[in-house]
Design a protein around this motif. Structure first.
Motif, PDB file in Angstrom:
ATOM      1  N   LEU A   1       0.798  -1.224   0.000  1.00 40.17           N
ATOM      2  CA  LEU A   1       0.000   0.000   0.000  1.00 40.17           C
ATOM      3  C   LEU A   1       0.828   1.270   0.000  1.00 40.17           C
ATOM      4  O   LEU A   1       0.307   2.341  -0.243  1.00 40.17           O
ATOM      5  N   GLY A   2       2.087   1.180   0.300  1.00 30.28           N
ATOM      6  CA  GLY A   2       2.931   2.367   0.345  1.00 30.28           C
ATOM      7  C   GLY A   2       3.639   2.478   1.678  1.00 30.28           C
ATOM      8  O   GLY A   2       3.686   1.535   2.467  1.00 30.28           O
ATOM      9  N   HIS A   3       4.194   3.648   1.922  1.00 28.36           N
ATOM     10  CA  HIS A   3       4.961   3.876   3.143  1.00 28.36           C
ATOM     11  C   HIS A   3       4.087   3.765   4.379  1.00 28.36           C
ATOM     12  O   HIS A   3       2.925   4.156   4.381  1.00 28.36           O
ATOM     13  N   LEU A   4       4.658   3.214   5.419  1.00 28.52           N
ATOM     14  CA  LEU A   4       4.000   3.141   6.713  1.00 28.52           C
ATOM     15  C   LEU A   4       3.908   4.552   7.277  1.00 28.52           C
ATOM     16  O   LEU A   4       4.860   5.329   7.166  1.00 28.52           O
ATOM     17  N   PRO A   5       2.764   4.942   7.862  1.00 26.81           N
ATOM     18  CA  PRO A   5       2.689   6.283   8.453  1.00 26.81           C
ATOM     19  C   PRO A   5       3.812   6.482   9.480  1.00 26.81           C
ATOM     20  O   PRO A   5       4.091   5.581  10.283  1.00 26.81           O
ATOM     21  N   PRO A   6       4.481   7.629   9.466  1.00 30.23           N
ATOM     22  CA  PRO A   6       5.595   7.865  10.393  1.00 30.23           C
ATOM     23  C   PRO A   6       5.224   7.649  11.856  1.00 30.23           C
ATOM     24  O   PRO A   6       6.038   7.139  12.629  1.00 30.23           O
ATOM     25  N   ALA A   7       4.009   7.988  12.245  1.00 25.96           N
ATOM     26  CA  ALA A   7       3.601   7.792  13.644  1.00 25.96           C
ATOM     27  C   ALA A   7       3.614   6.311  14.014  1.00 25.96           C
ATOM     28  O   ALA A   7       3.987   5.943  15.127  1.00 25.96           O
ATOM     29  N   VAL A   8       3.226   5.441  13.076  1.00 21.94           N
ATOM     30  CA  VAL A   8       3.227   3.992  13.333  1.00 21.94           C
ATOM     31  C   VAL A   8       4.667   3.493  13.429  1.00 21.94           C
ATOM     32  O   VAL A   8       5.012   2.722  14.336  1.00 21.94           O
ATOM     33  N   ALA A   9       5.522   3.911  12.502  1.00 26.61           N
ATOM     34  CA  ALA A   9       6.929   3.504  12.530  1.00 26.61           C
ATOM     35  C   ALA A   9       7.609   3.968  13.816  1.00 26.61           C
ATOM     36  O   ALA A   9       8.460   3.262  14.362  1.00 26.61           O
TER      37      ALA A   9
END
Length: 96
Positions: free
Chosen positions: A65-73
């Motif tokens: 789906l694309g990049h993981l949201p920065p908050a999740v990472a």
């Protein structure tokens, strides 16, 4: 010493606290965090004879789906919180 593996029961307990209508995705690769759509849950046996359940992404091209949201990472500790660098005073023309 390694930590104990998560069991299906542990996963069910964790999922029971979540919205049952929410989409399920898999976070992959801490060095290049990406989100993947799950398509299958597979039960198999590993090389030692233990039963293992795999959460697998689909084979269709849009499973990633694309990049993981920065908050999740950040919560996964795959990356640190990103902050703007401190501002430096501007230089003035004329050497002052």
């Amino acid at each position: 010493m390694t930590s104990p593996e998560m069991t299906v029961g542990d996963l069910i307990d964790l999922l029971s606290a979540c919205d049952p209508n929410a989409s399920v995705r898999q976070a992959m690769n801490p060095f290049f965090p990406m989100a993947h759509r799950l398509a299958q849950v597979l039960q198999s046996v590993d090389e030692t004879g233990r039963t293992v359940v795999y959460l697998a992404e689909g084979s269709d091209p849009d499973a990633q789906l694309g990049h993981l949201p920065p908050a999740v990472a950040t919560v996964l500790t795959w990356q640190g919180p990103v902050q703007a660098p401190p501002r430096r005073p501007r230089r003035r023309t004329g050497g002052k």
